[in-house]
Scaffold this motif. Structure first.
Motif, mmCIF file in Angstrom:
data_model
loop_
_atom_site.group_PDB
_atom_site.id
_atom_site.type_symbol
_atom_site.label_atom_id
_atom_site.label_comp_id
_atom_site.label_asym_id
_atom_site.label_seq_id
_atom_site.Cartn_x
_atom_site.Cartn_y
_atom_site.Cartn_z
ATOM 1 N N ASP A 186 8.160 -26.647 -18.226
ATOM 2 C CA ASP A 186 8.264 -27.842 -17.380
ATOM 3 C C ASP A 186 9.492 -27.827 -16.471
ATOM 4 O OD1 ASP A 186 5.989 -28.852 -18.579
ATOM 5 O OD2 ASP A 186 7.145 -29.794 -20.195
ATOM 6 N N TRP A 187 10.407 -26.906 -16.711
ATOM 7 C CA TRP A 187 11.616 -26.887 -15.878
ATOM 8 C C TRP A 187 12.039 -25.431 -15.707
ATOM 9 C CZ3 TRP A 187 13.123 -31.267 -13.518
ATOM 10 C CH2 TRP A 187 14.300 -31.226 -12.754
ATOM 11 N N LYS A 188 11.303 -24.742 -14.845
ATOM 12 C CA LYS A 188 11.541 -23.302 -14.711
ATOM 13 C C LYS A 188 12.839 -23.014 -13.963
ATOM 14 C CE LYS A 188 7.029 -21.125 -15.002
ATOM 15 N NZ LYS A 188 5.966 -22.127 -14.926
ATOM 16 N N ILE A 189 13.510 -21.955 -14.391
ATOM 17 C CA ILE A 189 14.655 -21.455 -13.630
ATOM 18 C C ILE A 189 14.147 -20.213 -12.902
ATOM 19 C CG2 ILE A 189 17.015 -20.545 -13.726
ATOM 20 C CD1 ILE A 189 16.804 -23.518 -14.552
ATOM 21 N N TYR A 190 14.141 -20.294 -11.568
ATOM 22 C CA TYR A 190 13.580 -19.211 -10.767
ATOM 23 C C TYR A 190 14.657 -18.185 -10.446
ATOM 24 C CZ TYR A 190 10.082 -22.858 -10.214
ATOM 25 O OH TYR A 190 9.162 -23.833 -10.461
ATOM 26 N N THR A 191 14.241 -16.939 -10.314
ATOM 27 C CA THR A 191 15.194 -15.888 -9.967
ATOM 28 C C THR A 191 14.454 -14.800 -9.217
ATOM 29 O OG1 THR A 191 16.958 -14.476 -10.819
ATOM 30 C CG2 THR A 191 14.947 -14.605 -12.157
ATOM 31 N N VAL B 49 27.198 -14.079 -9.353
ATOM 32 C CA VAL B 49 27.425 -13.322 -10.589
ATOM 33 C C VAL B 49 26.212 -13.491 -11.521
ATOM 34 C CG1 VAL B 49 28.834 -13.304 -12.711
ATOM 35 C CG2 VAL B 49 29.941 -13.357 -10.472
ATOM 36 N N TYR B 50 25.928 -12.435 -12.271
ATOM 37 C CA TYR B 50 24.760 -12.439 -13.160
ATOM 38 C C TYR B 50 24.971 -13.275 -14.415
ATOM 39 C CZ TYR B 50 23.158 -8.453 -10.420
ATOM 40 O OH TYR B 50 22.744 -7.646 -9.409
ATOM 41 N N PHE B 51 23.825 -13.759 -14.966
ATOM 42 C CA PHE B 51 23.874 -14.512 -16.222
ATOM 43 C C PHE B 51 22.537 -14.386 -16.949
ATOM 44 C CE2 PHE B 51 22.405 -18.338 -18.403
ATOM 45 C CZ PHE B 51 23.326 -18.371 -19.433
ATOM 46 N N GLY B 52 22.608 -14.260 -18.264
ATOM 47 C CA GLY B 52 21.420 -14.433 -19.100
ATOM 48 C C GLY B 52 20.318 -13.410 -18.936
ATOM 49 N N GLY B 53 20.693 -12.151 -18.775
ATOM 50 C CA GLY B 53 19.675 -11.108 -18.762
ATOM 51 C C GLY B 53 19.088 -10.834 -17.400
ATOM 52 N N LYS B 54 18.697 -11.879 -16.660
ATOM 53 C CA LYS B 54 18.083 -11.591 -15.361
ATOM 54 C C LYS B 54 18.449 -12.599 -14.276
ATOM 55 C CE LYS B 54 13.870 -14.014 -16.641
ATOM 56 N NZ LYS B 54 12.454 -13.928 -16.913
ATOM 57 N N LEU C 97 21.629 -7.817 -22.898
ATOM 58 C CA LEU C 97 21.525 -6.660 -22.001
ATOM 59 C C LEU C 97 20.651 -7.015 -20.809
ATOM 60 C CD1 LEU C 97 22.761 -5.313 -24.468
ATOM 61 C CD2 LEU C 97 21.067 -3.498 -24.285
ATOM 62 N N PHE C 98 21.142 -6.730 -19.613
ATOM 63 C CA PHE C 98 20.410 -7.037 -18.386
ATOM 64 C C PHE C 98 19.455 -5.902 -18.011
ATOM 65 C CE2 PHE C 98 23.711 -10.068 -18.426
ATOM 66 C CZ PHE C 98 23.444 -11.063 -17.500
ATOM 67 N N ASN C 99 18.845 -6.030 -16.811
ATOM 68 C CA ASN C 99 17.906 -5.019 -16.318
ATOM 69 C C ASN C 99 18.512 -3.627 -16.310
ATOM 70 O OD1 ASN C 99 15.707 -6.698 -15.572
ATOM 71 N ND2 ASN C 99 16.881 -7.403 -13.817
ATOM 72 N N GLY C 100 17.720 -2.657 -16.769
ATOM 73 C CA GLY C 100 18.069 -1.258 -16.566
ATOM 74 C C GLY C 100 19.306 -0.748 -17.280
#
Length: 381
Positions: A275-280, A33-38, A316-319
């Motif tokens: 210093d602590w990236k969240i990758y997506t 499930v999506y979270f936080g815009g992207k 608001l998320f992508n698109g």
């Protein structure tokens, strides 16, 4: 196969369809499930693992989730695709010709994958839940585990005393040794809530899991069975205190709240921390566009959004597209949502690709509950 880095393998319990998130998870396992815009929820534990130098991660899904499999299978997103590392999606398997279609409990999920873990022969196994949003350095927790020569270490979060009866509570002595575990105690003696994050010494856990599998009077669960069994045997269980943002996003309201938290300037989660990236996943799309009549206040807007209406206190998320004279307030709009002319959306969570027609009204500004919108909304609905 080798596991040099810190000799710890991670198993993420990504669970089932997320009954509490109803329509959002019809086509998705909850962690997808999506979270936080992207982002997706599973990006958090996977990024934490990558940032903590854990290079082998098993993702246990309760059923074949095509989307989660495809998503988690792209290990390079989290830097987990180099030699000797990887993200492995592990649905329940057939056993002795009988169809084994569900994991019977959190511990059973690991028991069914003993062969997988043995292949890597780790010294330690980290067990995580897949539906929490937080940043944690598991290497620090492992260091604590080793320093205290623990048989198992459990991450705990101090919660307000008045809320303690909602959690599994760890009662400890002055040195942090766990002396008692109480599930949702009526009169809590401590405010240290279990986060469902465990480090085990694999040899001992393996033996415990096989013992548990033979029993009939068990739910094959870490909290209900394995931890109490360790305590009964006088094993050395340590509580490791976590300080920081942590949110269980198992309900619509909590998922909405976690998104709203991002609008707070002093938000502890800080998704921009170098210093602590969240990758997506990287979705190529155009930059956001705000038209002449478009108006955006106190909102988190992502790429590809086209805004001709009014947006306030929203994520608001992508698109996402918002037409003229439309109003979006205190809402979370997942990727690809389109909002028609003059439509109004208040205090809602709108699922991906949902179309809201011209003039339609969703939710209300004074509503206590958050409205979940998972299908096309026509005017007058």
């Amino acid at each position: 196969m080798s596991m040099e880095q810190n000799n710890m393998l991670a198993m993420i319990l990504a669970g089932g369809r997320g009954t509490r998130l109803l329509d959002l998870t019809k086509k998705n396992a909850k962690p997808a499930v999506y979270f936080g815009g992207k982002y997706r929820i599973i990006d958090f534990p996977l990024s934490n693992c990558a940032n903590s130098d854990i290079n082998v991660v098993g993702v246990l899904t309760q059923y074949e989730s095509v989307e989660l499999n495809a998503y988690a299978g792209q290990g390079q997103r989290w830097g987990l695709d180099t030699r000797g590392s990887g993200v492995y999606v592990l649905p329940p398997r057939e056993k002795d010709g009988t169809k084994f279609d569900v994991y019977q409990g959190t511990a059973d999920a690991i028991t069914q994958n003993i062969d997988f873990i043995d292949k890597f022969n780790p010294e330690y196994v980290l067990v995580l839940s897949g539906d929490h949003i937080y940043k944690m350095n598991y290497a620090k927790m492992l260091k604590y585990h080793k320093e205290h020569d623990a048989d198992a270490t459990i991450a705990v979060l101090p919660v307000p005393m008045k809320e303690a009866s909602r959690f599994g509570i760890m009662n400890t002595d002055d040195e942090g040794h766990i002396v008692e575990f109480e599930e949702k105690p009526e009169h809590p003696k401590s405010n240290l809530a279990s986060m469902g994050i465990y480090i085990f010494n694999w040899k001992l856990l393996r033996k415990e899991l096989l013992d548990d599998a033979k029993k009939t009077d068990t739910s094959h669960d870490f909290g209900k069975d394995i931890i109490p069994s360790y305590l009964n045997q006088g094993k050395n269980l340590m509580a490791w205190k976590f300080e920081g943002y942590w949110k269980d996003v198992g309900t619509i309201d909590s998922l909405w709240e976690a998104n709203m938290d991002l609008l707070n300037k002093n938000n502890e989660l800080n998704l921009d921390d170098p210093d602590w990236k969240i990758y997506t996943e990287d979705i190529p799309s155009l930059p956001q566009y705000i038209g002449e009549k478009g108006e955006v206040t106190h909102s988190y807007i992502n790429q590809g959004a086209i805004i001709e209406g009014k947006v306030e206190d929203s994520v608001l998320f992508n698109g996402v597209t918002i037409a003229e004279d439309a109003v979006v307030s205190e809402s979370v709009l997942m990727p690809g949502v389109s909002v028609g002319k003059g439509a109004k959306i208040y205090r809602a969570l709108v699922s991906d690709d949902v179309k809201i027609d011209d003039g339609a009204i969703v939710g209300s500004p004074s509503s206590k509950e958050i409205t979940l919108v998972a299908k096309h909304v026509k005017k007058g609905d």
